[in-house]
Design an enzyme around this catalytic site. Structure first.
Site, short mmCIF file in Angstrom:
data_model
loop_
_atom_site.label_atom_id
_atom_site.label_comp_id
_atom_site.label_asym_id
_atom_site.label_seq_id
_atom_site.Cartn_x
_atom_site.Cartn_y
_atom_site.Cartn_z
N TRP A 24 22.67 -53.31 43.74
CA TRP A 24 22.33 -52.00 43.19
C TRP A 24 22.88 -51.86 41.76
O TRP A 24 23.86 -52.51 41.39
CB TRP A 24 22.87 -50.87 44.06
CG TRP A 24 24.37 -50.80 44.16
CD1 TRP A 24 25.18 -51.43 45.07
CD2 TRP A 24 25.25 -50.04 43.30
NE1 TRP A 24 26.50 -51.12 44.83
CE2 TRP A 24 26.57 -50.28 43.76
CE3 TRP A 24 25.05 -49.21 42.21
CZ2 TRP A 24 27.69 -49.69 43.16
CZ3 TRP A 24 26.18 -48.62 41.61
CH2 TRP A 24 27.47 -48.86 42.07
N GLU B 100 38.47 -47.05 37.80
CA GLU B 100 37.39 -48.04 37.80
C GLU B 100 37.01 -48.46 36.38
O GLU B 100 36.60 -49.60 36.15
CB GLU B 100 36.16 -47.47 38.52
CG GLU B 100 36.36 -47.18 40.00
CD GLU B 100 36.31 -48.43 40.87
OE1 GLU B 100 36.18 -49.55 40.32
OE2 GLU B 100 36.42 -48.30 42.10
N GLU C 10 32.41 -54.95 40.00
CA GLU C 10 33.26 -53.76 39.91
C GLU C 10 32.86 -52.87 38.74
O GLU C 10 33.00 -51.63 38.81
CB GLU C 10 34.73 -54.18 39.76
CG GLU C 10 35.35 -54.76 41.01
CD GLU C 10 35.80 -53.69 41.98
OE1 GLU C 10 35.93 -52.52 41.57
OE2 GLU C 10 36.03 -54.02 43.16
N HIS D 117 30.86 -49.63 39.18
CA HIS D 117 31.45 -48.45 39.82
C HIS D 117 31.82 -47.39 38.78
O HIS D 117 31.47 -46.21 38.91
CB HIS D 117 32.69 -48.84 40.62
CG HIS D 117 32.43 -49.86 41.68
ND1 HIS D 117 33.44 -50.53 42.34
CD2 HIS D 117 31.26 -50.33 42.19
CE1 HIS D 117 32.91 -51.35 43.22
NE2 HIS D 117 31.59 -51.26 43.15
N GLU E 145 42.08 -53.46 47.18
CA GLU E 145 40.66 -53.30 47.45
C GLU E 145 40.42 -52.48 48.71
O GLU E 145 39.48 -51.69 48.78
CB GLU E 145 39.97 -54.67 47.57
CG GLU E 145 39.90 -55.46 46.28
CD GLU E 145 38.84 -54.96 45.31
OE1 GLU E 145 38.17 -53.95 45.60
OE2 GLU E 145 38.68 -55.59 44.25
N THR F 66 41.12 -48.78 47.84
CA THR F 66 40.02 -48.12 47.13
C THR F 66 38.82 -47.91 48.04
O THR F 66 38.10 -46.92 47.89
CB THR F 66 39.60 -48.93 45.89
OG1 THR F 66 39.35 -50.30 46.25
CG2 THR F 66 40.68 -48.90 44.82
N ASP G 230 31.17 -52.06 48.44
CA ASP G 230 31.54 -53.14 47.53
C ASP G 230 33.03 -53.47 47.65
O ASP G 230 33.43 -54.64 47.70
CB ASP G 230 31.25 -52.74 46.07
CG ASP G 230 29.78 -52.82 45.70
OD1 ASP G 230 28.97 -53.25 46.55
OD2 ASP G 230 29.46 -52.44 44.56
N GLU G 231 33.84 -52.43 47.69
CA GLU G 231 35.30 -52.63 47.76
C GLU G 231 35.68 -53.36 49.06
O GLU G 231 36.59 -54.20 49.07
CB GLU G 231 36.04 -51.29 47.68
CG GLU G 231 35.72 -50.44 46.45
CD GLU G 231 36.25 -51.01 45.14
OE1 GLU G 231 36.65 -52.20 45.12
OE2 GLU G 231 36.27 -50.27 44.15
N HIS H 239 34.93 -57.04 48.69
CA HIS H 239 35.94 -57.68 47.83
C HIS H 239 37.27 -57.83 48.57
O HIS H 239 37.96 -58.85 48.43
CB HIS H 239 36.11 -56.86 46.56
CG HIS H 239 34.85 -56.74 45.75
ND1 HIS H 239 34.66 -55.77 44.79
CD2 HIS H 239 33.71 -57.48 45.77
CE1 HIS H 239 33.47 -55.92 44.25
NE2 HIS H 239 32.88 -56.94 44.83
#
Length: 331
Positions: free
Chosen positions: A33, A76, A113, A116, A166, A169, A198-199, A202
């Site tokens: 995305w 971020e 990252e 974000h 990670e 967050t 996403d976090e 990771h």
């Protein structure tokens, strides 16, 4: 052999596996995305109507919520600091003249990252609920001030830190998204939830890095884990400040906001530690050196100790007035 050389040898031994980690835990650029997928298209005739909808939905969100969202966004946005820090870690070699798996990972992770901060910053701008110039000043301060997370150039300590951070967050973004949804703000909720996803990816990657190192050098990684927990895992924005203020002065006030909202709490810190102890099977490791065994025992006892401390902790219930956000989150 020195600790530094042992760590470098382990990093070099694991480096061929990094491409596999990238394939498992990162998403190809053409498939992932992008911020524009969630925000009004300025080339579209509906741009102003969609922006007005964002502004209307944003009116339902309270003061502490906006402070937390702003601080999350600024954190971020400070990615240049994080990338430059990790690129300097032992074993992440970007100067050897060949493609190094570790440096390739850091660049690709940073690239994911980076989206974000982009999407949250644009949302804040369109919402009309924050003082963007003050937000931008704080962001510039945070990048200019840099940070010191207590890891030095040690890859073991850095990977323990990123594994922990990670997941922290992930928790924060997920809860902000839930609060936005409860206030009827579907767009912001969707953005926060996909960032949280996403976090988590990771986190899982860095968790595997540590697990892989555990198989190569259990003494070293256990000692590094314990050392980081003794120092305490500080947030990357712990130097946060507003315009005209000294370094770090805004972070404690932001932390109080996050505690009041329940976005990220002392209890979350303890639960993350428990999860890492369990996943890395710290309680089952045997055959360690005397020093590493002491570190292992410390890690196993630490959650209970932190629990007792957290029960005595107090944080301010008073709303600090940030320059980023005026009363009721409105300008």
């Amino acid at each position: 052999m020195s600790l530094k050389n042992i760590r470098l040898e382990v990093m070099q031994a694991i480096e061929p596996k990094v491409q596999g980690f990238m394939d498992s835990f990162l998403i190809p650029i053409e498939e992932i995305w992008q911020p524009s997928d969630f925000l009004p298209d300025s080339q579209n005739d509906n741009f102003f109507a969609e922006t007005e909808q964002i502004r209307e939905e944003a009116k339902e969100l309270g003061y502490d919520f906006w402070v937390t969202l702003v601080a999350d966004t600024i954190t971020e946005e400070a990615l240049p600091t994080y990338e430059s820090w990790l690129m300097d870690v032992e074993g992440i070699d970007q100067h050897s003249g060949k493609e190094n798996g570790w440096s390739k990972w850091v660049r690709a992770w940073t690239a994911e990252e980076n989206r974000h901060g982009d999407v949250l910053n644009k949302y804040l701008y369109l919402s009309g609920r924050v003082n963007m110039r003050e937000v931008e000043i704080t962001t510039q301060h945070l990048i200019s001030d840099g940070f010191d997370i207590g890891t030095d150039r040690d890859p073991y300590k850095n990977f323990v830190y990123t594994t922990f951070q990670e997941l922290a967050t992930n928790i924060s973004h997920k809860r902000v998204g839930k609060m936005a949804r409860q206030k009827g703000n579907g767009l912001l909720s969707k953005m926060c939830n996909i960032i949280a996803g996403d976090e988590m990816r990771h986190h899982l990657a860095y968790r595997e890095f540590v697990k892989t190192i555990m198989g190569q050098d259990p003494n070293g990684i256990i000692e590094a884990f314990a050392d980081m927990m003794k120092k305490k895992i500080v947030m990357p924005a712990h130097f946060l400040r507003e315009s005209g203020e000294s370094i770090g002065t805004a972070f404690e006030q932001f932390s109080d906001c996050a505690q009041r909202l329940g976005v990220y709490t002392a209890q979350d810190y303890i639960e993350i530690l428990k999860k890492l102890n369990d996943y890395w099977e710290v309680g089952n490791i045997r055959g360690l050196s005397e020093q590493a065994e002491k570190a292992r025992e410390y890690l196993m006892k630490l959650p209970e100790r932190l629990q007792r401390i957290s029960e005595r902790m107090q944080f301010s219930q008073d709303q600090y007035k940030f320059k980023w956000v005026q009363a009721n989150g409105m300008l």
